[in-house]
Scaffold this motif. Structure first.
Motif, PDB file in Angstrom:
ATOM      1  N   LEU A 154      -0.425  54.412  23.500  1.00 21.61           N
ATOM      2  CA  LEU A 154      -1.688  54.430  24.245  1.00 21.61           C
ATOM      3  C   LEU A 154      -2.849  54.939  23.394  1.00 21.61           C
ATOM      4  O   LEU A 154      -3.902  55.307  23.912  1.00 21.61           O
ATOM      5  CB  LEU A 154      -1.548  55.305  25.509  1.00 21.61           C
ATOM      6  CG  LEU A 154      -0.997  54.615  26.754  1.00 21.61           C
ATOM      7  CD1 LEU A 154       0.398  54.083  26.539  1.00 21.61           C
ATOM      8  CD2 LEU A 154      -0.986  55.565  27.939  1.00 21.61           C
ATOM      9  N   THR A 177       3.245  47.355  30.970  1.00 21.02           N
ATOM     10  CA  THR A 177       4.379  47.489  30.052  1.00 21.02           C
ATOM     11  C   THR A 177       5.375  48.507  30.597  1.00 21.02           C
ATOM     12  O   THR A 177       6.591  48.268  30.591  1.00 21.02           O
ATOM     13  CB  THR A 177       3.861  47.914  28.652  1.00 21.02           C
ATOM     14  OG1 THR A 177       2.931  46.929  28.211  1.00 21.02           O
ATOM     15  CG2 THR A 177       4.985  48.027  27.648  1.00 21.02           C
ATOM     16  N   SER A 236      -0.888  49.046  29.363  1.00 22.78           N
ATOM     17  CA  SER A 236       0.275  49.926  29.257  1.00 22.78           C
ATOM     18  C   SER A 236       0.914  50.150  30.623  1.00 22.78           C
ATOM     19  O   SER A 236       2.131  50.288  30.720  1.00 22.78           O
ATOM     20  CB  SER A 236      -0.102  51.251  28.600  1.00 22.78           C
ATOM     21  OG  SER A 236      -1.145  51.854  29.306  1.00 22.78           O
ATOM     22  N   ALA A 285       5.061  57.149  26.955  1.00 25.16           N
ATOM     23  CA  ALA A 285       3.654  56.930  26.589  1.00 25.16           C
ATOM     24  C   ALA A 285       3.299  57.892  25.456  1.00 25.16           C
ATOM     25  O   ALA A 285       3.506  59.093  25.562  1.00 25.16           O
ATOM     26  CB  ALA A 285       2.766  57.171  27.809  1.00 25.16           C
ATOM     27  N   GLN A 345       1.669  45.204  19.691  1.00 25.67           N
ATOM     28  CA  GLN A 345       0.765  45.499  20.815  1.00 25.67           C
ATOM     29  C   GLN A 345      -0.632  44.950  20.539  1.00 25.67           C
ATOM     30  O   GLN A 345      -1.265  44.377  21.416  1.00 25.67           O
ATOM     31  CB  GLN A 345       0.673  47.012  21.041  1.00 25.67           C
ATOM     32  CG  GLN A 345       1.775  47.552  21.901  1.00 25.67           C
ATOM     33  CD  GLN A 345       1.536  48.990  22.359  1.00 25.67           C
ATOM     34  OE1 GLN A 345       2.488  49.670  22.636  1.00 25.67           O
ATOM     35  NE2 GLN A 345       0.316  49.474  22.440  1.00 25.67           N
ATOM     36  N   PRO A 400       5.091  52.571  25.642  1.00 18.93           N
ATOM     37  CA  PRO A 400       4.042  51.995  24.807  1.00 18.93           C
ATOM     38  C   PRO A 400       3.166  53.032  24.101  1.00 18.93           C
ATOM     39  O   PRO A 400       3.159  54.209  24.468  1.00 18.93           O
ATOM     40  CB  PRO A 400       3.197  51.228  25.830  1.00 18.93           C
ATOM     41  CG  PRO A 400       3.333  52.018  27.096  1.00 18.93           C
ATOM     42  CD  PRO A 400       4.737  52.571  27.082  1.00 18.93           C
TER      43      PRO A 400
END
Ligand code: NOJ
Length: 738
Positions: free
Chosen positions: A136, A165, A162, A184, A100, A134
Motif C-alpha cells: 500500500l 486484492t 488493495s 497490508a 501491482q 498487497p
C-alpha cells in the motif's frame, strides 16, 4: 477428553483462551517468532524455540515442518508466510500476473480480486496460508527501487485496488480452502523515504500521515478486514515504525479495530540496535518492539531468548505477550490449521497451470498495457509483405518482463532459460508466432543491453534496418536495476539503448517503442520521436502476447497510467495531486509561470493518461444534487460516446477540489472512477458515486473534516485539465468524519 482448544465445536475465542492458559512463557514467545526457513539452522530451532511461523518455504518443505510442529507438546500449527505479491511467483509453475504497478493501469477492481483469488488458491496448494501482499506504499518517487510493487501515486486509488486484492485473497471465510491471510504493507509512508532511497528516514508529519498515507491502510483494515499489517523498515520523523506505539497500537488496533496481527519487516527489531541505533542493546530493541504493538517479529533470531528474559524479569507485562499470541492464534484457528486444514493439500496439478488461471493472466496483461503515443501508425496491418524488426534488450527477456518478486528469494540468481519460461510469452515470441499466422516476416536484433554498457550491435542493426518496414523496440530496465535497495538516481535508458533508438530513428524506419520497465523512465526523446509508445511496465507472463495484440489491432488498449512520468529525474516528485500553492495553474497574476526555469511544471505523461483506438466523447455531465448536506454522498452522471468504428473501453475519472479550506489541499484529488465498455458508435450513461467522507481534509487539530463551502467536481479522461469537465457543488456544513 478433548481439550477445549482442540474441540472444533468450541468458539475461536474459547479455543484461544484455553490454549493460552496451557502455554509456557517460552511457548508464547515462540509464537511471536518468525524465522526464514531458508537460512541455515533456523528450522532446527522449531522444537527448541517453539517457533510459530516460518517464511520463504513452500510445498513439501513446509509440510515436513508442519508435521514436526504437530508432534510438539501442544501441537500448535505453524503459519507460513510468503511474498506472493503478483501471483505465487516463487513457484516455477505458478501463474505470474503483472506487478501491482502494471496491473493498476487496468483500473479494474474485479480483476484485482480475481488475480488475488488465483494466487490464494495456488499459495494454499503449496501448504502456505499467508501472503505478504498487497503493498500500500505510495509510488511518488520513481527513483525508489520498489515503485513496481505499488499501485502507483494516488492514495485513494491504492485504497480501492488493495481493498479488492485483500478480498480476493481472504475470501468470505478463512476456513475455505481457497483463502489465505493478506498483509497490508509497509506500514506506513515507506515509499516516502527521502530522495527515493529505500529504507531511509521519511519526514512526514502526523497531519500528512493522516491525510495521505494512513487512509489506504484504514480502508484495508476497516473495509476489507485485512488479517495483518507489516511495519516498514524506516523511521517517520525520527521514530522507527517498529517502535511507534501510536501508529501500531493506538491507530491500527484501537482506533481502527484491527482484527489481526502486526508483523515486523525483515529484521526490523535487530535493526533498532544495529542500524537505526535507537536501542543500545538487542534486549532494549525487543522491549520497544513488543510494547509498541508488534505481534510477530520477522527474522530476528535474537528475539526469542531476549523476549523470554524480558518477560521472566518482569520488564514486559505478560499481558502484552498474551495479547499478541491471541491475535496470532485467532488467525490460526480461523484458518482451520488446528483442524484438518494444516495438511490440506489439494491436487497441485489441477490448480497450477490451470487454463483458466492463464486466461486471467492474459486478460490482466492486456488490460495493463497503456498506449501513450500513437501518430496513426497503430494498429499495424499485418500484411504478408511486411518485415517487422523486433529489437531491444527486453524483446526476449523473461526476467525483465516479469520483474521483481518473480524468481524466488534469491532473485538475482534466476536464469532466463529456466524460471517461468514455459508459460511466458515475450514480445519476440509473440511476433514470431504471429508471423506464422499472418505470413509476415520477423527479424530480431537485440541491439543493446540494459546492464552491459558496452554491448551494441550497430552493424547488425543497420543491416536489418535496410530490410525493415517497421521496428518494435523493447527498451526499459531489468531486474538488477530495481527492487529492494536498488534505487536509481538516473532514470534514463541505460547501456546503449538510447543510441540504438537514435540509430533506428535516423534510418527513417517507423519506430514503435514498447517500454518494459519497473517504473516510469525519463524518456522525453522517445515521446517526441517514436511513432508510437506502449507501456506495460512488468506486464506478466503474457505481456509479450498482449503487446503484440495491441500493435496488430487484435485488442483495443484501455490502460491508463497510475503514475506520472517525469521529463527529468530532477523534476521528481511530479505526482498530479500536489497541494495548492504557487503553481503555474493559479499563479498567472504573480508572474510565476513555472516552478523550474528549465523544466515544465507538468509531467511528461500524467496520472490517468492513456489512449485507445476509439475516440470517446463526454456529454450531459450533471450532478444529482449541487447542495450537499452532511454525510450525503454525491452522484455525478454523464454520457460517454464511442465515436469510432471499434468497440472500446474508457476509464472515466472523477476528481474534486475544495476551493477554500483551513489548510492547503490538493489541486485535484481522485474520488471516483469507472471502467466502461462502449460498443462502436454507441453511448453509455454512467453514474459515479463519490463518498462524502472522501472530501475530508485533516485540519490543524488533526481532525478529519469535510469543510463547508464550494467544491469543484471534475470528470473526464485523465488528470490533465484539458481532459476534464468541471462542475461545482456546495457543502452546507463543516462535518467531522471517521
Ligand atoms: C522484506 C521486504 O521489505 C518485505 O516486503 C517482504 O515481505 C519481506 N522482506 C519478506 O520477504
Amino acid at each position: 477428553m478433548t481439550e477445549t482448544y482442540m474441540n472444533k465445536n468450541a468458539t475461536v475465542a474459547e479455543r484461544v483462551s484455553d490454549l493460552l492458559s496451557r502455554m509456557t512463557i517460552e511457548e508464547k514467545i515462540g509464537q511471536l517468532t518468525q524465522l526464514p526457513a531458508n537460512v541455515e539452522g533456523n528450522t532446527d530451532k522449531l522444537e527448541e524455540w517453539h517457533i510459530g511461523s516460518y517464511l520463504h518455504c513452500t510445498g513439501d518443505a513446509a509440510m515436513r515442518l508442519q508435521e514436526r510442529a504437530a508432534k510438539t507438546r501442544l501441537g500448535i500449527p505453524l503459519i507460513f508466510g510468503i511474498d506472493a505479491i503478483h501471483g505465487h511467483c516463487f513457484d516455477n509453475d505458478a501463474t505470474v500476473f503483472p506487478t501491482q504497478l502494471s496491473a493498476s493501469s487496468s483500473w479494474d477492481r474485479e480483476l484485482m480480486r480475481e488475480m488475488a483469488k488465483v494466487a490464494a488458491k495456488e499459495v494454499r496448494a503449496t501448504g502456505i496460508h499467508w501472503t505478504f501482499s498487497p503493498v500500500l506504499c505510495i509510488g511518488r518517487d520513481a527513483r525508489w527501487g520498489r515503485v513496481n510493487e505499488t499501485y502507483g501515486e494516488d492514495a485513494w486509488l491504492i485504497g480501492e485496488m488493495s481493498a479488492e486484492t485483500v478480498k480476493g485473497y481472504q475470501g468470505e471465510n478463512f476456513a475455505s480452502p481457497d483463502s489465505i491471510l493478506a498483509c497490508a504493507k509497509h506500514y506506513v509512508a515507506y515509499g516516502e523515504t527521502t530522495g527515493g532511497r529505500d529504507s531511509y528516514e521519511a519526514d512526514v508529519s502526523r497531519r500528512k500521515l493522516k491525510s495521505t498515507f494512513l487512509p489506504p491502510f484504514r480502508k484495508a483494515v476497516q473495509k476489507s478486514k485485512v488479517a495483518s499489517l507489516m511495519t516498514g523498515y524506516h523511521s517517520n520523523d525520527g521514530l522507527p515504525c517498529t517502535t511507534d506505539k501510536w501508529l501500531l497500537t493506538d491507530v491500527a488496533k484501537t482506533d481502527w479495530g484491527l482484527d489481526g496481527f502486526i508483523v515486523t519487516d525483515w529484521d526490523n527489531v535487530k535493526s533498532l540496535h544495529t542500524k537505526q541505533k535507537v536501542s543500545p542493546t538487542i534486549e532494549d530493541a525487543c522491549y520497544r518492539a513488543l510494547v509498541a504493538g508488534n505481534d510477530m517479529m520477522m527474522s530476528t533470531a535474537e528475539f526469542y531468548e531476549a523476549a523470554v528474559k524480558l518477560v521472566k524479569d518482569g520488564q514486559v507485562d505478560i499481558e502484552v505477550v498474551n495479547n499478541a499470541v491471541a491475535r496470532i492464534l485467532t488467525k490460526k484457528f480461523e484458518l482451520g490449521l488446528f483442524d484438518e486444514m494444516r495438511f490440506y493439500s489439494p491436487d497441485r496439478q489441477e490448480i497450477f497451470g490451470n487454463p483458466q488461471n492463464l486466461e486471467l493472466a492474459m486478460e490482466a496483461s492486456l488490460k495493463s498495457i497503456v498506449m501513450l503515443k500513437n501518430d496513426g501508425i497503430l494498429p499495424l496491418k499485418p500484411t504478408k509483405d511486411l518485415t517487422v524488426l523486433v529489437t531491444g534488450p527486453n524483446a526476449d527477456d523473461v526476467i525483465a518482463q516479469l520483474g521483481d518478486w518473480s524468481f524466488g528469494s534469491m532473485q538475482a540468481g534466476a536464469t532466463n532459460d529456466s524460471f517461468h519460461r514455459e508459460q511466458a510469452v515475450t514480445t519476440l515470441q509473440a511476433f514470431q508466432a504471429a508471423s506464422k499466422q499472418y505470413g509476415f516476416k520477423v527479424e530480431y536484433v537485440k541491439g543493446a543491453d540494459c546492464i552491459d554498457s558496452e554491448f551494441e550491435q550497430v552493424e547488425e542493426l543497420a543491416r536489418a534496418l535496410t530490410q525493415a518496414d517497421v521496428v518494435i523496440a523493447c527498451v526499459g530496465d531489468t531486474l538488477a536495476q530495481n527492487g529492494e535497495f536498488h534505487d536509481r538516481a538516473n532514470l534514463d535508458l541505460t547501456g546503449k539503448q538510447q543510441a540504438m533508438l537514435e540509430q533506428i530513428k535516423a534510418s527513417g524506419v517507423p519506430l514503435i517503442v514498447n517500454l518494459v520497465a519497473s517504473k516510469p523512465m525519463t524518456i522525453p526523446w522517445v515521446a517526441e520521436n517514436a511513432n508510437a509508445l506502449l507501456c506495460g511496465f512488468n506486464s506478466g507472463t503474457k505481456g509479450g502476447e498482449a503487446v503484440k495484440r495491441v500493435i496488430l489491432g487484435e485488442h483495443n488498449p484501455s490502460g491508463k497510467l497510475t503514475i506520472s512520468f517525469p521529463y527529468h529525474v530532477g523534476q521528481l516528485p511530479v505526482f498530479y495531486n500536489k497541494y495548492e500553492g504557487w503553481h503555474a495553474q493559479n499563479s498567472h497574476t504573480t508572474g510565476h509561470k513555472e516552478r523550474y526555469i528549465d523544466m515544465p511544471e507538468h509531467p511528461l505523461f500524467s496520472f490517468g493518461e492513456g489512449k485507445s483506438y476509439s475516440q470517446f466523447e463526454y456529454s450531459n455531465v450533471y450532478l444529482k444534487q449541487v447542495v450537499i448536506e452532511p454525510n450525503t454522498d454525491i452522484e455525478v452522471s454523464l454520457t460517454v460516446t464511442n465515436k469510432s468504428v471499434i468497440d472500446g473501453t474508457e476509464i472515466v475519472q472523477v476528481y474534486f477540489n475544495d476551493h477554500f479550506s483551513s489548510v492547503t489541499t490538493p489541486i485535484k484529488q481522485l474520488c471516483g472512477f469507472e471502467r466502461v465498455d462502449i460498443p462502436a458508435g454507441q453511448s453509455v450513461d454512467v453514474t459515479i458515486k463519490v463518498n462524502f467522507s472522501d472530501l475530508a481534509l485533516v485540519n490543524s487539530e488533526l481532525e478529519e473534516v469535510v469543510e463547508a463551502g464550494t467544491f469543484s467536481l471534475m470528470v473526464g479522461a485523465s488528470s490533465k485539465d484539458k481532459d476534464l469537465i468541471t462542475l461545482e457543488f456546495e457543502v452546507t456544513q463543516t462535518t467531522k468524519v471517521h
